[in-house]
Design a protein around this motif. Structure first.
Motif, short mmCIF file in Angstrom:
data_model
loop_
_atom_site.label_atom_id
_atom_site.label_comp_id
_atom_site.label_asym_id
_atom_site.label_seq_id
_atom_site.Cartn_x
_atom_site.Cartn_y
_atom_site.Cartn_z
N LEU A 46 13.22 -5.75 3.25
CA LEU A 46 12.66 -5.12 4.42
C LEU A 46 11.23 -4.98 4.38
O LEU A 46 10.39 -4.70 5.32
CB LEU A 46 13.34 -3.93 4.65
N ASP A 47 10.74 -5.36 3.06
CA ASP A 47 9.11 -4.85 2.88
C ASP A 47 8.08 -5.54 3.97
O ASP A 47 7.26 -5.00 4.27
CB ASP A 47 8.71 -5.26 1.29
N PRO A 48 8.13 -6.71 4.48
CA PRO A 48 7.20 -7.38 5.33
C PRO A 48 7.33 -6.32 6.61
O PRO A 48 6.53 -6.52 7.37
CB PRO A 48 7.59 -8.74 5.73
N TYR A 49 8.35 -5.66 6.94
CA TYR A 49 8.76 -5.00 8.10
C TYR A 49 8.52 -3.69 8.20
O TYR A 49 8.46 -2.86 9.17
CB TYR A 49 10.19 -5.38 8.63
N LEU A 105 3.43 -9.77 9.37
CA LEU A 105 3.77 -9.15 10.66
C LEU A 105 2.67 -8.33 10.89
O LEU A 105 1.78 -7.88 10.39
CB LEU A 105 5.06 -8.12 10.45
N ASP A 106 2.22 -8.52 12.32
CA ASP A 106 1.26 -7.59 12.98
C ASP A 106 1.74 -6.01 12.56
O ASP A 106 2.70 -5.78 12.87
CB ASP A 106 1.40 -7.52 14.41
N VAL A 154 1.48 -10.96 2.57
CA VAL A 154 1.94 -10.69 3.78
C VAL A 154 1.74 -9.17 4.44
O VAL A 154 2.53 -8.79 5.27
CB VAL A 154 3.79 -10.25 3.36
N GLY A 155 0.48 -8.40 3.68
CA GLY A 155 0.04 -7.46 4.44
C GLY A 155 1.02 -6.16 3.80
O GLY A 155 0.94 -4.98 4.39
N SER A 156 2.02 -6.31 2.84
CA SER A 156 2.81 -4.91 2.56
C SER A 156 1.75 -4.32 1.88
O SER A 156 2.20 -3.02 1.65
CB SER A 156 3.99 -5.31 1.72
N ALA A 157 0.82 -4.67 1.14
CA ALA A 157 -0.29 -3.73 0.44
C ALA A 157 -0.93 -2.88 1.46
O ALA A 157 -1.01 -1.60 1.26
CB ALA A 157 -1.17 -4.73 -0.37
N GLN A 158 -1.26 -3.40 2.63
CA GLN A 158 -2.06 -2.76 3.45
C GLN A 158 -1.26 -1.62 4.12
O GLN A 158 -1.62 -0.42 4.17
CB GLN A 158 -2.59 -3.59 4.68
#
Ligand code: PBG
Length: 336
Positions: free
Chosen positions: A128-131, A87-88, A217-221
């Motif tokens: 929910l983690d990608p969100y 996700l953005d 998925v960008g959850s780290a960022q």
């Protein structure tokens, strides 16, 4: 010519290894394209495939490219895909609000894939983690010191119904909240989706092998670290009995397939779960397992093709009926 020296042996297991045809005849475990589920990452936009540094050969795809990739996989005999959205970051918030938007990226992707190939099995994560802006799989307590189990489960029920409505064949709760499988089953049934199945991440460990996925998925960022601790919900890697307990709970709550994750470092758990249930067992060869084989191969220290095959064979031999792997496509191409 062998020498005349002989041991007095009746049992000579090597007799069955003497020729390639004998070896083939007594081979116990065989991989096939239909064993695999391909995990795929989807992103917004028109851009070309977006590589993931820690996962060579894996790309984030926009919806149009994702549909093409799914066609290619189906043609190779891979029966299923698991979709993960990146996700953005601007759309992320504390509550993971976008997970409940019926036009969110992953649901548009599901609709596009199902429209193009209705017979391909499509799976989505219910977590929910990608969100979330904090990268956790659940919403936080008021003190922000843990995830709130029951409030998270309420959101997962809604998320699963939206996914079913978009056309997924299996929803895959991956967050390890207590009671979520039963709650999701009840919510799906109440909404009329009695045919939508549940692939439960039943024994999901608090593993360091998820690092590359969190980049993907960008959850780290979002969390500001790849090593966010999920220890209050994901399982302690030391525990075997607890893994069987989790699997039996999901079995009783109505899961259709029970999953162990990661796979390679948890072969004993795969075997235990296989022996504890009559349902299909899945195992997820996760991002870090994929990355470590690639990294060693790049250094010239391991042979990629042989380690890839051996790692997957071991997972099937341990008892997995279904394998999620980033190697799915290339394996199917080789095995076809
Ligand atoms: C999150 C989720 C994770 C993976 C699949 N779903 C990672 C995590 O718990 O942080 C990991 C997959 C992989 O590493 O390949 N709900």
């Amino acid at each position: 010519m062998p020498s005349d020296f002989r041991l007095d042996l009746v049992q000579r297991p090597r007799r069955l290894r003497r020729t390639a045809s004998l070896r083939a005849l007594v081979e116990e475990t065989v991989l096939r394209p239909a064993d695999f589920i391909a995990p795929l990452f989807v992103v917004e936009g028109k851009a070309a495939p977006d590589p993931i540094a820690s996962m060579p050969g894996v790309f984030r795809l926009n919806v149009a490219d994702l549909v093409k990739e799914c066609r290619a996989l189906a043609k190779l005999g891979v029966p299923a895909v698991a979709l993960f959205p990146k996700l953005d970051p601007k759309l992320k918030d504390d509550e993971g609000t976008q997970a409940l938007n019926e036009d969110t990226l992953v649901l548009r992707a599901v609709r596009a894939v199902k429209k193009a190939m209705p017979e391909l099995t499509v799976i989505t994560d219910v977590a929910l983690d990608p969100y979330t802006s904090h990268g956790h799989d659940g919403v936080l307590t008021p003190a922000r010191d843990d995830v709130e189990n029951d409030r998270t489960v309420r959101l997962l029920e809604k998320m699963a119904v939206l996914q079913a409505r978009a056309g997924v064949d299996l929803v895959a709760p991956s967050d390890m909240m207590d009671g979520r499988v039963g709650a999701i089953r009840a919510a799906l049934d109440a909404a009329g989706f009695t045919g939508t199945g549940i692939l439960a991440y039943s024994a999901k460990f608090n593993s360091a092998y998820y690092g590359p996925f969190r980049d993907a998925v960008g959850s780290a960022q979002a969390a500001g670290t790849r090593l966010l601790s999920k220890a209050t919900y994901q399982m302690n890697p030391a525990n075997r009995h607890e893994a069987v307990r989790e699997a039996l709970l999901d079995d009783a709550e109505g899961a259709d397939i029970l999953m162990v994750k990661p796979a390679g470092a948890y072969l004993d758990i795969i075997r235990e779960v296989r022996e504890a249930t009559w349902k299909p067992v899945a195992a997820y060869q996760v991002s870090g397992e994929y990355a470590q084989i690639h990294a060693a191969a790049r250094l010239g220290w391991l042979d990629l093709a042989r380690c890839r095959h051996e790692s997957l064979l071991a997972i099937k031999r341990a008892g997995a009926d279904v394998i999620l792997s980033y190697f799915a496509k290339e394996m199917a191409a080789l095995l076809k």
